[in-house]
Design a protein around this motif. Structure first.
Motif, PDB file in Angstrom:
ATOM      1  N   MET A 112       0.778  -1.399  -0.274  1.00 35.06           N
ATOM      2  CA  MET A 112       0.212   0.333  -0.294  1.00 35.06           C
ATOM      3  C   MET A 112       0.824   1.045  -0.245  1.00 35.06           C
ATOM      4  O   MET A 112       0.547   2.020  -0.213  1.00 35.06           O
ATOM      5  CB  MET A 112      -0.994   0.321   1.389  1.00 35.06           C
ATOM      6  CG  MET A 112      -1.753  -1.421   1.568  1.00 35.06           C
ATOM      7  SD  MET A 112      -2.934  -1.040   0.393  1.00 35.06           S
ATOM      8  CE  MET A 112      -4.236   0.297   0.673  1.00 35.06           C
ATOM      9  N   GLU A 113       2.013   1.535   0.233  1.00 33.74           N
ATOM     10  CA  GLU A 113       2.696   2.207   0.440  1.00 33.74           C
ATOM     11  C   GLU A 113       3.080   2.446  -0.636  1.00 33.74           C
ATOM     12  O   GLU A 113       3.285   4.296  -1.126  1.00 33.74           O
ATOM     13  CB  GLU A 113       4.239   2.101   0.819  1.00 33.74           C
ATOM     14  CG  GLU A 113       5.672   3.148   0.809  1.00 33.74           C
ATOM     15  CD  GLU A 113       6.803   2.544   1.690  1.00 33.74           C
ATOM     16  OE1 GLU A 113       7.640   3.398   0.940  1.00 33.74           O
ATOM     17  OE2 GLU A 113       7.001   2.208   1.603  1.00 33.74           O
ATOM     18  N   TRP A 114       3.106   2.482  -2.056  1.00 32.38           N
ATOM     19  CA  TRP A 114       3.336   3.020  -3.418  1.00 32.38           C
ATOM     20  C   TRP A 114       2.831   4.228  -3.482  1.00 32.38           C
ATOM     21  O   TRP A 114       1.694   4.909  -4.670  1.00 32.38           O
ATOM     22  CB  TRP A 114       3.492   1.504  -4.272  1.00 32.38           C
ATOM     23  CG  TRP A 114       3.177   2.699  -5.424  1.00 32.38           C
ATOM     24  CD1 TRP A 114       2.043   2.305  -6.591  1.00 32.38           C
ATOM     25  CD2 TRP A 114       4.150   3.135  -6.818  1.00 32.38           C
ATOM     26  NE1 TRP A 114       2.685   2.648  -8.330  1.00 32.38           N
ATOM     27  CE2 TRP A 114       3.710   3.342  -7.773  1.00 32.38           C
ATOM     28  CE3 TRP A 114       5.622   3.271  -6.522  1.00 32.38           C
ATOM     29  CZ2 TRP A 114       4.707   4.184  -8.926  1.00 32.38           C
ATOM     30  CZ3 TRP A 114       5.878   3.972  -7.343  1.00 32.38           C
ATOM     31  CH2 TRP A 114       5.355   4.297  -8.842  1.00 32.38           C
ATOM     32  N   LEU A 115       0.538   2.941  -3.360  1.00 34.16           N
ATOM     33  CA  LEU A 115      -0.846   3.687  -3.263  1.00 34.16           C
ATOM     34  C   LEU A 115      -0.614   5.011  -2.916  1.00 34.16           C
ATOM     35  O   LEU A 115      -0.880   6.244  -2.931  1.00 34.16           O
ATOM     36  CB  LEU A 115      -1.613   2.698  -3.163  1.00 34.16           C
ATOM     37  CG  LEU A 115      -2.208   1.276  -4.123  1.00 34.16           C
ATOM     38  CD1 LEU A 115      -2.950   0.759  -3.345  1.00 34.16           C
ATOM     39  CD2 LEU A 115      -2.131   1.717  -5.518  1.00 34.16           C
ATOM     40  N   THR A 116      -0.105   4.984  -1.439  1.00 30.57           N
ATOM     41  CA  THR A 116      -0.895   6.148  -0.374  1.00 30.57           C
ATOM     42  C   THR A 116       0.153   6.861  -1.211  1.00 30.57           C
ATOM     43  O   THR A 116      -0.214   8.324  -0.438  1.00 30.57           O
ATOM     44  CB  THR A 116      -0.099   5.464   0.854  1.00 30.57           C
ATOM     45  OG1 THR A 116      -1.062   4.441   0.768  1.00 30.57           O
ATOM     46  CG2 THR A 116      -0.392   6.494   1.956  1.00 30.57           C
ATOM     47  N   ASN A 117       1.746   6.796  -1.137  1.00 33.75           N
ATOM     48  CA  ASN A 117       2.715   8.058  -1.872  1.00 33.75           C
ATOM     49  C   ASN A 117       2.723   8.363  -2.912  1.00 33.75           C
ATOM     50  O   ASN A 117       3.138  10.042  -2.809  1.00 33.75           O
ATOM     51  CB  ASN A 117       4.073   7.539  -1.540  1.00 33.75           C
ATOM     52  CG  ASN A 117       4.284   7.246   0.268  1.00 33.75           C
ATOM     53  OD1 ASN A 117       3.508   7.381   0.920  1.00 33.75           O
ATOM     54  ND2 ASN A 117       5.226   6.187   0.137  1.00 33.75           N
ATOM     55  N   TYR A 118       1.818   7.767  -3.846  1.00 33.76           N
ATOM     56  CA  TYR A 118       2.969   8.295  -5.339  1.00 33.76           C
ATOM     57  C   TYR A 118       1.547   8.239  -5.569  1.00 33.76           C
ATOM     58  O   TYR A 118       0.805   9.003  -6.427  1.00 33.76           O
ATOM     59  CB  TYR A 118       3.411   7.125  -5.760  1.00 33.76           C
ATOM     60  CG  TYR A 118       4.777   7.557  -5.194  1.00 33.76           C
ATOM     61  CD1 TYR A 118       5.753   8.602  -5.634  1.00 33.76           C
ATOM     62  CD2 TYR A 118       5.352   6.160  -4.219  1.00 33.76           C
ATOM     63  CE1 TYR A 118       7.048   8.722  -4.998  1.00 33.76           C
ATOM     64  CE2 TYR A 118       6.583   6.406  -4.185  1.00 33.76           C
ATOM     65  CZ  TYR A 118       7.356   7.106  -4.364  1.00 33.76           C
ATOM     66  OH  TYR A 118       8.141   7.398  -3.654  1.00 33.76           O
ATOM     67  N   THR A 119       0.180   6.840  -5.985  1.00 34.32           N
ATOM     68  CA  THR A 119      -1.128   7.019  -7.085  1.00 34.32           C
ATOM     69  C   THR A 119      -2.605   7.790  -6.752  1.00 34.32           C
ATOM     70  O   THR A 119      -2.704   8.553  -7.164  1.00 34.32           O
ATOM     71  CB  THR A 119      -1.320   5.336  -6.884  1.00 34.32           C
ATOM     72  OG1 THR A 119      -0.352   4.408  -6.836  1.00 34.32           O
ATOM     73  CG2 THR A 119      -1.779   5.200  -8.303  1.00 34.32           C
ATOM     74  N   PHE A 120      -2.274   7.368  -5.118  1.00 33.90           N
ATOM     75  CA  PHE A 120      -3.323   8.079  -5.130  1.00 33.90           C
ATOM     76  C   PHE A 120      -3.588   9.687  -4.983  1.00 33.90           C
ATOM     77  O   PHE A 120      -4.678  10.926  -5.404  1.00 33.90           O
ATOM     78  CB  PHE A 120      -4.191   7.468  -2.996  1.00 33.90           C
ATOM     79  CG  PHE A 120      -4.447   6.765  -2.794  1.00 33.90           C
ATOM     80  CD1 PHE A 120      -5.330   5.696  -4.383  1.00 33.90           C
ATOM     81  CD2 PHE A 120      -4.097   6.221  -2.319  1.00 33.90           C
ATOM     82  CE1 PHE A 120      -5.421   4.319  -3.825  1.00 33.90           C
ATOM     83  CE2 PHE A 120      -4.650   4.411  -1.688  1.00 33.90           C
ATOM     84  CZ  PHE A 120      -5.301   4.222  -3.236  1.00 33.90           C
ATOM     85  N   PRO A 121      -2.180  10.135  -4.629  1.00 29.77           N
ATOM     86  CA  PRO A 121      -2.232  11.995  -4.970  1.00 29.77           C
ATOM     87  C   PRO A 121      -2.222  12.335  -6.233  1.00 29.77           C
ATOM     88  O   PRO A 121      -2.206  12.898  -6.251  1.00 29.77           O
ATOM     89  CB  PRO A 121      -0.751  12.349  -4.443  1.00 29.77           C
ATOM     90  CG  PRO A 121      -0.334  11.649  -3.597  1.00 29.77           C
ATOM     91  CD  PRO A 121      -1.307   9.703  -3.864  1.00 29.77           C
ATOM     92  N   ALA A 122      -1.769  11.150  -7.029  1.00 29.05           N
ATOM     93  CA  ALA A 122      -1.285  11.820  -8.646  1.00 29.05           C
ATOM     94  C   ALA A 122      -2.908  11.861  -9.091  1.00 29.05           C
ATOM     95  O   ALA A 122      -3.505  12.486  -9.877  1.00 29.05           O
ATOM     96  CB  ALA A 122      -0.965  10.734  -9.395  1.00 29.05           C
ATOM     97  N   GLU A 123      -3.636  10.431  -8.442  1.00 28.48           N
ATOM     98  CA  GLU A 123      -5.712  10.338  -9.089  1.00 28.48           C
ATOM     99  C   GLU A 123      -6.370  11.245  -8.768  1.00 28.48           C
ATOM    100  O   GLU A 123      -6.935  12.036  -9.854  1.00 28.48           O
ATOM    101  CB  GLU A 123      -5.745   9.427  -8.988  1.00 28.48           C
ATOM    102  CG  GLU A 123      -4.781   7.722  -9.678  1.00 28.48           C
ATOM    103  CD  GLU A 123      -5.636   6.231  -9.286  1.00 28.48           C
ATOM    104  OE1 GLU A 123      -6.302   6.521  -8.585  1.00 28.48           O
ATOM    105  OE2 GLU A 123      -5.051   5.153 -10.137  1.00 28.48           O
ATOM    106  N   SER A 124      -5.549  12.381  -7.266  1.00 28.04           N
ATOM    107  CA  SER A 124      -7.205  12.632  -7.509  1.00 28.04           C
ATOM    108  C   SER A 124      -6.293  13.700  -8.027  1.00 28.04           C
ATOM    109  O   SER A 124      -7.872  14.976  -8.020  1.00 28.04           O
ATOM    110  CB  SER A 124      -6.193  13.111  -5.935  1.00 28.04           C
ATOM    111  OG  SER A 124      -5.035  14.191  -5.257  1.00 28.04           O
ATOM    112  N   ALA A 125      -5.558  14.378  -8.462  1.00 31.33           N
ATOM    113  CA  ALA A 125      -5.756  16.244  -9.705  1.00 31.33           C
ATOM    114  C   ALA A 125      -6.463  15.283 -10.400  1.00 31.33           C
ATOM    115  O   ALA A 125      -6.828  16.278 -11.420  1.00 31.33           O
ATOM    116  CB  ALA A 125      -4.016  15.490  -9.909  1.00 31.33           C
ATOM    117  N   PHE A 126      -6.915  14.335 -10.949  1.00 33.04           N
ATOM    118  CA  PHE A 126      -8.000  13.962 -12.163  1.00 33.04           C
ATOM    119  C   PHE A 126      -9.240  14.505 -11.927  1.00 33.04           C
ATOM    120  O   PHE A 126      -9.903  14.319 -12.448  1.00 33.04           O
ATOM    121  CB  PHE A 126      -8.162  12.612 -12.682  1.00 33.04           C
ATOM    122  CG  PHE A 126      -6.885  12.802 -13.647  1.00 33.04           C
ATOM    123  CD1 PHE A 126      -6.572  12.110 -14.770  1.00 33.04           C
ATOM    124  CD2 PHE A 126      -5.704  11.996 -12.408  1.00 33.04           C
ATOM    125  CE1 PHE A 126      -5.684  11.619 -15.323  1.00 33.04           C
ATOM    126  CE2 PHE A 126      -4.211  11.302 -13.582  1.00 33.04           C
ATOM    127  CZ  PHE A 126      -4.213  11.583 -14.501  1.00 33.04           C
TER     128      PHE A 126
END
Length: 360
Positions: A1-15
């Protein structure tokens, strides 16, 4: 979940911003087409409007696309939707797509039901998505048995069913229209069940090695009868080029044969090695079969004209490349795929007979 928490979720929120979605998705689709990807399976963000924008961009650029609005209603650290909103937006996206592109093998854009993966989806959400899959006869995509920690987390969440395949089957999300990303830690019994159900695997060799700490046993699962296509995983890899994925499919498969040089130990065979022909097949006909597309992926009578044109006179291929291509076309193709070729050699790309990219 670290990858999702640190990178994926923040990047996706911009959409959530349609302008951002348009800019990013336009660049993505253009890049994939110029690298020769005629058909793509997309995990969009959780945002309905952004996912519609992705579908419209694919259509405008002529790329065949299977597009999903990602669903998640728990364990997403504030980025999740409610169960009701996730289901409602998925239903709206499916109906919106079907109004614009008639469902069937000739559709350019196809909606895909997309739970991110079991740990971020409640049982109610999974069941609801299963009902939508049955009602609309949609394809399904998700990540499954992809890493040691993910497998352990699912086992803790569902101590009775324990494994992704059993859970997906129980909620109606394991069908002949299902594509499961990675599946590195799938066992043979589960592979046999997938083969019987008609479900497919999208194998992403680079991210498998990097995040899953494992290698998909491609040859063994193909022998079992599982449909397998090749993926790049884009965000989880170093390249969006399928040519790179083709090379890595063969390279990473050799890890199975690693051994020590102890005296008396006989060398292992090559039964696990994915040769270059199989790698190319996974990226073309194998991928089409995994996606349930029976009219693309090969140069055969009755198939749609999806093709790329390669410049054989590129300086990095060498002065002898043209004569080699004439005298030994298969040998040259192998050399281009495995060695010196790159997307700069791709001059033109067609999807269903329409030129969608030209380097001229």
């Amino acid at each position: 979940m670290e990858w999702l928490t640190n990178y994926t979720f923040p990047a996706e929120s911009a959409f959530h911003d349609p302008k951002h979605a348009y800019e990013v998705y336009t660049g993505l689709v253009r890049r994939l087409l110029q690298s020769g990807t005629t058909t793509a399976l997309y995990f969009g963000s959780k945002h309905l409007d952004a996912t519609k924008i992705l579908a419209m961009i694919c259509n405008a650029h002529g790329q065949r696309a299977l597009v999903g609005k990602t669903c998640m209603d728990k364990m997403s650290f504030g980025h999740e939707d409610t169960t009701e909103q996730s289901l409602d937006d998925t239903k709206k996206f499916i109906e919106w797509c079907h109004e614009r592109w008639t469902p069937g093998h000739n559709a350019l854009i196809m909606p895909v039901i997309t739970p991110r993966f079991i740990p971020t989806c409640s049982w109610e959400l999974l069941q609801g998505l299963g009902k939508l899959a049955e009602k609309y006869q949609c394809r399904v995509q998700t990540h499954a048995v992809e890493s040691v920690d993910q497998v352990a987390l699912v086992r803790d969440q569902y101590p009775e069913l324990k494994r992704d395949i059993a859970i997906l089957d129980d909620v109606g999300l394991l069908t002949n229209k299902t594509i499961l990303a990675h599946c590195v830690h799938l066992n043979d019994e589960e592979a046999e069940y997938m083969a019987c159900s008609g479900a497919s695997i999208a194998s992403c060799p680079y991210s498998n090695m990097l995040f899953a700490r494992g290698i998909l046993p491609v040859n063994r699962f193909l022998d079992i009868g599982v449909n397998i296509g090749l993926g790049t995983d884009i965000a989880g890899g170093h390249s969006s080029s399928m040519l790179s994925a083709i090379r890595l499919a063969g390279l990473t498969s050799r890890v199975h044969g690693f051994q020590s040089a102890e005296e008396g130990v006989l060398p292992k065979g090559n039964e696990d090695v994915v040769d270059w022909r199989t790698s190319c097949w996974l990226a073309t006909k194998g991928g089409a079969t995994a996606l349930g597309l029976n009219n693309v992926g090969a140069f055969e009578v009755g198939m749609k004209w999806d093709a790329i044109e390669v410049n054989l006179n590129s300086p990095w291929l060498g002065n002898e490349s043209t004569s080699l291509a004439v005298d030994d076309p298969e040998g040259f193709f192998e050399r281009w795929v495995l060695g010196h070729g790159n997307e700069r050699d791709i001059q033109n790309v067609w999807v269903d007979g329409k030129k969608v990219f030209s380097r001229e």
